[in-house]
Design a protein around this motif. Sequence first.
Motif, PDB file in Angstrom:
ATOM      1  N   SER A 217       0.648  -1.137  -0.044  1.00  0.00           N
ATOM      2  CA  SER A 217       0.007   0.015  -0.046  1.00  0.00           C
ATOM      3  C   SER A 217       0.823   1.177   0.000  1.00  0.00           C
ATOM      4  O   SER A 217       1.769   1.129   0.699  1.00  0.00           O
ATOM      5  CB  SER A 217      -1.095  -0.098   1.210  1.00  0.00           C
ATOM      6  OG  SER A 217      -1.574   1.360   1.482  1.00  0.00           O
ATOM      7  N   THR A 218       0.511   2.394  -0.786  1.00  0.00           N
ATOM      8  CA  THR A 218       1.225   3.491  -0.822  1.00  0.00           C
ATOM      9  C   THR A 218       1.051   4.372   0.404  1.00  0.00           C
ATOM     10  O   THR A 218       1.808   5.374   0.685  1.00  0.00           O
ATOM     11  CB  THR A 218       1.012   4.136  -2.009  1.00  0.00           C
ATOM     12  OG1 THR A 218      -0.352   4.351  -2.234  1.00  0.00           O
ATOM     13  CG2 THR A 218       1.571   3.598  -3.405  1.00  0.00           C
ATOM     14  N   GLU A 219      -0.387   4.033   1.123  1.00  0.00           N
ATOM     15  CA  GLU A 219      -0.443   4.995   2.288  1.00  0.00           C
ATOM     16  C   GLU A 219      -0.541   4.237   3.612  1.00  0.00           C
ATOM     17  O   GLU A 219      -1.099   3.177   3.514  1.00  0.00           O
ATOM     18  CB  GLU A 219      -1.895   5.596   2.031  1.00  0.00           C
ATOM     19  CG  GLU A 219      -1.640   6.802   0.906  1.00  0.00           C
ATOM     20  CD  GLU A 219      -2.931   7.732   1.108  1.00  0.00           C
ATOM     21  OE1 GLU A 219      -3.711   7.583   1.873  1.00  0.00           O
ATOM     22  OE2 GLU A 219      -2.789   8.861   0.607  1.00  0.00           O
ATOM     23  N   VAL A 220       0.249   4.493   4.471  1.00  0.00           N
ATOM     24  CA  VAL A 220       0.399   3.652   5.745  1.00  0.00           C
ATOM     25  C   VAL A 220       0.078   4.738   6.903  1.00  0.00           C
ATOM     26  O   VAL A 220       0.583   5.882   7.008  1.00  0.00           O
ATOM     27  CB  VAL A 220       1.971   3.500   5.723  1.00  0.00           C
ATOM     28  CG1 VAL A 220       1.990   2.606   7.254  1.00  0.00           C
ATOM     29  CG2 VAL A 220       2.302   2.374   4.695  1.00  0.00           C
TER      30      VAL A 220
END
Length: 158
Positions: A100-103
């Motif tokens: 995922s690119t957003e954490v």
Amino acid sequence: MRCPHCGERDSRVVDSRDLDESATIRRRRECNACTTRFTTYERVEAARLVIVKRDGARQEFDRDKLASGLRKALTRRPVADDAADLAADAIEAELRAAGSTEVPSSRVGALAMEALRSLDQIAYIRFASVYQSFEDLEDLKREVDTLYAEKGNGGGRK
Ligand SMILES: [Zn+2]
């Protein structure tokens, strides 16, 4: 991709091979108009990793900042000099592996605490007391008690 000789856009690939363990692909191309051969490189761009804070603010993941936070917690503790860097690398790898690119920042904090917990318990408590900002001494004591209990069960380091 224009031919460097005549500017023609059409070319065909005559050879292609992986460099640096496939992060880069080199292609030999031949211009369809003038048959000039030229080389192009195709590189995988490291995906962006964005940290989403509790208030919704977004920030590019900063591996060095994470490493320095870990290093601060590990100050004067009996661990290898590169322990903080290795842990930061491992955390980054784990975040990227999730795909995922957003954490959420809480995920980074949890991984950091997990890493410190297995490295050094004092460093863990230091980090956790800042990061989790324990509500009161009772919270902190509970966390320490948990660590002691694990030690007694043979878990963790001596
Ligand atoms: Zn050409």
